[in-house]
Design a protein around this motif. Sequence first.
Motif, short mmCIF file in Angstrom:
data_model
loop_
_atom_site.label_atom_id
_atom_site.label_comp_id
_atom_site.label_asym_id
_atom_site.label_seq_id
_atom_site.Cartn_x
_atom_site.Cartn_y
_atom_site.Cartn_z
N ASP A 38 -13.11 7.36 8.69
CA ASP A 38 -12.55 6.02 8.64
C ASP A 38 -12.83 5.42 7.25
OD1 ASP A 38 -15.24 5.15 8.68
OD2 ASP A 38 -15.14 4.48 10.75
N ASP A 39 -12.27 4.24 7.00
CA ASP A 39 -12.42 3.64 5.67
C ASP A 39 -13.88 3.39 5.30
OD1 ASP A 39 -9.70 3.74 5.23
OD2 ASP A 39 -9.36 1.64 5.77
N ARG A 92 -4.60 10.57 2.36
CA ARG A 92 -5.71 9.81 2.97
C ARG A 92 -6.29 8.82 1.97
NH1 ARG A 92 -7.88 6.40 4.72
NH2 ARG A 92 -9.74 6.31 5.99
N ARG A 95 -3.98 5.90 1.42
CA ARG A 95 -4.10 4.89 2.48
C ARG A 95 -5.34 4.04 2.27
NH1 ARG A 95 -2.96 9.24 5.65
NH2 ARG A 95 -5.00 9.20 6.66
N PHE A 96 -6.44 4.69 1.90
CA PHE A 96 -7.68 3.95 1.67
C PHE A 96 -7.47 2.89 0.57
CE2 PHE A 96 -11.58 3.44 -0.86
CZ PHE A 96 -12.42 2.89 0.10
N TYR A 97 -6.91 3.28 -0.54
CA TYR A 97 -6.71 2.32 -1.64
C TYR A 97 -5.62 1.30 -1.33
CZ TYR A 97 -9.90 5.22 -4.23
OH TYR A 97 -11.02 5.91 -4.63
N GLY A 98 -4.71 1.66 -0.44
CA GLY A 98 -3.68 0.71 -0.04
C GLY A 98 -4.16 -0.30 0.99
N ASP A 99 -5.13 0.10 1.81
CA ASP A 99 -5.56 -0.73 2.93
C ASP A 99 -6.85 -1.50 2.71
OD1 ASP A 99 -3.37 0.28 4.28
OD2 ASP A 99 -4.53 1.68 5.50
N THR A 100 -7.59 -1.17 1.66
CA THR A 100 -8.87 -1.83 1.42
C THR A 100 -8.86 -2.56 0.08
OG1 THR A 100 -9.89 0.08 0.32
CG2 THR A 100 -10.09 -0.03 2.74
N ASP A 101 -9.75 -3.54 -0.04
CA ASP A 101 -9.79 -4.34 -1.26
C ASP A 101 -11.12 -4.26 -2.01
OD1 ASP A 101 -7.22 -5.31 -0.74
OD2 ASP A 101 -7.98 -7.01 0.41
N ARG A 140 -1.55 -2.03 -6.95
CA ARG A 140 -2.55 -2.77 -6.13
C ARG A 140 -3.43 -3.63 -7.04
NH1 ARG A 140 -4.00 -4.51 -2.09
NH2 ARG A 140 -5.80 -3.34 -1.46
#
Length: 161
Positions: A38-39, A92, A95-101, A140
């Motif tokens: 997971d993240d 993967r 997605r991590f860099y797209g979904d987290t800040d 981003r």
Amino acid sequence: MSHTLPSGAPKRGAIHSFLRGEGRDGRGRLLAEVLSFDDRAIEGVHDFIQWLFPLPEPSRAVPGSPVLQPGEAEAIRGDARAVEGFRAGLERMGRFYGDTDGWLVRFDHNHLRISRILRATRAILGQEAARAFHAAVAARNQAAGAPINDNSLRHWQAALR
């Protein structure tokens, strides 16, 4: 089903086997296990990125990490299953860099990871794939008000060359 190599073919390296989903990383994890992080684990575990995105020189951040052996990148590029594993790792991390800040700050260990990802992607999948990943993380950064330091941004650009 046996996965024997043709006579005279080089033996698969540890990274190659890991990316095929057959070998285990230094902690005994299969590719599928790493891809299912997971993240929070992606952020907090520091010894998997060198397996997903191998380079021909040792990691300064994680001593003892695997090093891409001579000819191994070529062998990975020629193996559809290993390329699929590499692409899965790239997706993967995308997605991590797209979904987290959390990485969208002036200085962060993820900036070094991104440099590694870009270099490894260029070596395994080619310039176009590396540029696409770069474009996504750069966008981003811009959308967040461009908090990432100029030195990291220069390293990303250099990784594309």
